[in-house]
Design an enzyme around this catalytic site. Sequence first.
Site, PDB file in Angstrom:
ATOM      1  N   ASP A 169      -8.519   3.354   1.772  1.00  0.00           N
ATOM      2  CA  ASP A 169      -7.461   3.655   2.736  1.00  0.00           C
ATOM      3  C   ASP A 169      -8.064   4.241   4.011  1.00  0.00           C
ATOM      4  O   ASP A 169      -8.569   5.365   4.003  1.00  0.00           O
ATOM      5  CB  ASP A 169      -6.475   4.645   2.115  1.00  0.00           C
ATOM      6  CG  ASP A 169      -5.209   4.791   2.936  1.00  0.00           C
ATOM      7  OD1 ASP A 169      -5.198   4.392   4.125  1.00  0.00           O
ATOM      8  OD2 ASP A 169      -4.224   5.313   2.382  1.00  0.00           O
ATOM      9  N   CYS A 207       0.859  -1.183   0.000  1.00  0.00           N
ATOM     10  CA  CYS A 207       0.000   0.000   0.000  1.00  0.00           C
ATOM     11  C   CYS A 207       0.898   1.236   0.000  1.00  0.00           C
ATOM     12  O   CYS A 207       2.108   1.129  -0.145  1.00  0.00           O
ATOM     13  CB  CYS A 207      -0.984  -0.005   1.167  1.00  0.00           C
ATOM     14  SG  CYS A 207      -0.268   0.225   2.810  1.00  0.00           S
ATOM     15  N   ARG A 254      -3.259  -0.578   5.506  1.00  0.00           N
ATOM     16  CA  ARG A 254      -3.832  -1.680   4.714  1.00  0.00           C
ATOM     17  C   ARG A 254      -2.892  -2.852   4.511  1.00  0.00           C
ATOM     18  O   ARG A 254      -3.280  -4.010   4.732  1.00  0.00           O
ATOM     19  CB  ARG A 254      -4.304  -1.159   3.350  1.00  0.00           C
ATOM     20  CG  ARG A 254      -5.439  -0.174   3.447  1.00  0.00           C
ATOM     21  CD  ARG A 254      -5.750   0.450   2.114  1.00  0.00           C
ATOM     22  NE  ARG A 254      -4.635   1.315   1.702  1.00  0.00           N
ATOM     23  CZ  ARG A 254      -4.545   1.906   0.526  1.00  0.00           C
ATOM     24  NH1 ARG A 254      -5.490   1.716  -0.387  1.00  0.00           N
ATOM     25  NH2 ARG A 254      -3.522   2.680   0.239  1.00  0.00           N
TER      26      ARG A 254
END
Length: 150
Positions: free
Chosen positions: A119, A4, A10
Amino acid sequence: MFVCHGNICRSPMAEFVMKDIVRKTGLESEILVESAATSTEEIGNDIHRGTRQKLTKENIPFTQRSARQITSDDYQKFDYLIGMDDENIFNMRRRWNNDPENKIFLLLEFAGKTREITDPWYTGNFENTYSDIVEGCNGLMKDILKRLGK
């Protein structure tokens, strides 16, 4: 390897969810799971507290870690390079010579979806992120088991 933007929300969430799935299938000695960032913004930082809280709530074991950026060596080290969103995929392709071995995937592809993992750094919604990650990781595990002939 899960990737990420910053490697604090994440991708480490996916890393530890996947490690838990791998452990439960008894394949820890066969499957290496890690995570990294495309950016340098969070290098050295531990997991975001929202990710820690969600993993704790779901009884997913995790360890303290330091965010790191993807490296050239990662391309050869991992069979799957899994981005959380389209920007990650773009940056991964740029870093790894446009993915000549077709190792780069969007996580939810393994759940038959084309959308991104949102996100939680921006949304604050670690619940939705977790649900999507679990769905993607379960699909990924099915793909791995098929690839391993199990």
